[in-house]
Structure formats: C-alpha cells, structure tokens
Scaffold this motif. Structure first.
Motif, PDB file in Angstrom:
ATOM      1  N   LYS A 127       3.996   8.126 -80.208  1.00  0.00           N
ATOM      2  CA  LYS A 127       3.438   7.380 -81.338  1.00  0.00           C
ATOM      3  C   LYS A 127       2.703   8.298 -82.307  1.00  0.00           C
ATOM      4  CE  LYS A 127       2.944   2.895 -79.028  1.00  0.00           C
ATOM      5  NZ  LYS A 127       1.995   1.812 -78.631  1.00  0.00           N
ATOM      6  N   GLU A 128       2.209   9.433 -81.800  1.00  0.00           N
ATOM      7  CA  GLU A 128       1.421  10.345 -82.635  1.00  0.00           C
ATOM      8  C   GLU A 128       2.217  11.554 -83.109  1.00  0.00           C
ATOM      9  OE1 GLU A 128      -2.194  11.452 -80.750  1.00  0.00           O
ATOM     10  OE2 GLU A 128      -2.947   9.386 -80.584  1.00  0.00           O
TER      11      GLU A 128
ATOM     12  N   ASN B 237       2.920  12.125 -76.600  1.00  0.00           N
ATOM     13  CA  ASN B 237       2.552  10.827 -77.181  1.00  0.00           C
ATOM     14  C   ASN B 237       3.457  10.568 -78.377  1.00  0.00           C
ATOM     15  OD1 ASN B 237       1.401   8.559 -78.392  1.00  0.00           O
ATOM     16  ND2 ASN B 237      -0.690   9.198 -77.943  1.00  0.00           N
TER      17      ASN B 237
END
Length: 273
Positions: free
Chosen positions: A250-251, A248
C-alpha cells in the motif's frame, strides 16, 4: 559544448502515460503497470552510463496507453528536458544548464478523433565527455544469434541471479555485477566514499530478507537493446522479472532490479553490464 571538469548529463522526463525513454537505444526508464493508471512519472535521470563517450545520440520517447486503456487519448502527454551540470555537489546547482531544447508530444494533446495505440517523439543530442568507457560497444551482436538458443541462455543466467537474490547473498550479487559497477563508478565520477555508500545500500536491501517474486519463463520475452549488443528479459506487462516483494504494497511497489546482459566474447559468456 560544455567545458565542465566532470560533466553529468541528465534527462528530466514528465511521463503522463505508459512508456519508455531510450538513449543510445538503451531504455533509461520503463514506466508501465498499475502505477500508470493515474498521475505520472517525474524525476531526473543521469545518463552518462548509457552514453559511454562523446558523440551524437538518438533519444526516443515511446508513448503507450495507460494500464487498462487500449489507446492514447488527448489527456496523455510526454515531455523530456535535457540538462548538464558538474558532478561535483559543491557546484552542481550553480553549473547546471539546458544543453538541448526540450521535446514533447503535441502541446494541446493528441487528437481526440484519432485512436493512437502508440506515439513517438525523438531528437538527437550531442555530448562531450572526458572519458571513453569500456562498455558494450565492441561486444557480440546478439541479434544475429539464434533467438531460441539465446533466450535459453539468458533465462539460465537470470535463474542464477534469482537464486542469489533468493539467498540474499549480497556479496555474490556484487561479484556478478562488477562490470556494471565499474562502468557506473567511472560514468558518475564516484568517490571512494560514494562507492562504499552504494554497496552498503545494496547490502541493506538484501539484509531486509524480502520475499522474491517467482521467475516464470513463460511470462517473459527477450528484448534487444544497444543496437543488438545488449539483451534483457521483460515480463509481458512491461515490468522487470527480478523483483523483491514490497514489505507494504500500500505504501510502495515491488523493488525491481534492472538487468542488462552482453557477450564480450563467446568464450567469456554472458555478463551483467
């Protein structure tokens, strides 16, 4: 000097720019790429594994512009603090102390009237360790070898590692990394439980079956470290070439695997250390 039974030396850098910190001519943190556009890097870094034995060592902090910038400004800064504590977690906190004065870039920022493409801070530290590790001190000086030939050999080794990572073969990777593991276990006073925990965390990472970034030789440059005794490949953007893609983005960013190679003897060939 300290009289701790198991001294663990640590640096605590505050990096508000792009940059690298080297100890004994070994990078202990490379901070480049998208993450440097804002904010900074904070966090302690254990350094016993690059010291190898008691003595005096040069510490260098290299400052470069943030990602997307051409020069350093008055807003960029670098600070390094130096700590030592007993590695025993039961007394680590109570035994911790500063063993060397901090070093930092000018406290009021670099001059706004000068366009710095690069700035450096440096000092010399002295440490006392209860061991002499069999690292790369007596390895071949790779900087004296033909650079083109060496890069081909190093890339060939990286390609082998890349295949192992792509197959998510944790057992094979641990076998390739056994010299490095042994050195770290000694440098950081690993208990049997800690050794098993370290190996299990690696196996857990491999078991995620994450996709691997491609390895493109044309994007890589050869870097010498450890006063010529170590070598690695780096991407031109300052990141490590062996990366698992983030599940992920974005994380969390990609998971980079830092690899250093040395040549103990010409007969034995390159190996991870």
């Amino acid at each position: 000097m300290n009289k701790l039974q198991s001294p663990l030396y640590t640096i605590d850098p505050h990096i508000y720019c792009s940059g690298t910190i080297l100890i004994n001519d070994i990078p202990v943190i490379d901070w480049y790429g998208e993450e440097t556009k804002s904010g900074g890097y904070l966090g302690g870094i254990d350094i016993n594994n690059v010291l190898l034995q008691s003595g005096k060592y040069k510490v260098v902090g290299k400052m470069f512009p943030r990602n997307g910038m051409k020069t350093l400004t008055e807003d960029e800064a670098l600070l390094i603090e130096f700590f030592c504590a007993d590695a025993d977690p039961r007394i680590w906190k109570s035994s911790k102390y500063k063993f060397h004065p901090k070093i930092e870039s000018p406290w009021d920022g670099l001059s706004e009237n000068i366009n710095y493409p690069y700035f450096e801070i440096a000092t010399e530290i002295e440490v006392e360790l209860p061991f002499v590790l069999d690292g790369w001190q007596n390895s071949v000086d790779l900087s004296k070898l033909d650079k083109k030939f060496l890069k081909e050999k190093v890339f060939e080794y990286y390609r082998q590692i890349h295949i192992v990572l792509k197959e998510h073969n944790a057992t094979k990777f641990l076998e390739l990394s056994k010299e490095k593991q042994r050195l770290q276990e000694q440098a950081f006073y690993f208990t049997q439980e800690r050794k098993q925990s370290f190996q299990q965390s690696l196996i857990t990472l491999f078991n995620q079956n994450l996709e691997l970034e491609p390895l493109n030789e044309n994007e890589l440059k050869l870097e010498f470290m450890g006063y010529g005794k170590l070598v690695r490949l780096m991407k031109v953007d300052g990141s490590h070439p062996l990366q698992f893609k983030s599940p992920n983005i974005k994380e969390q960013s990609n998971i980079e695997l830092e690899i250093k190679l040395h040549l103990r003897t010409a007969e034995k060939g390159l190996s991870i250390i």
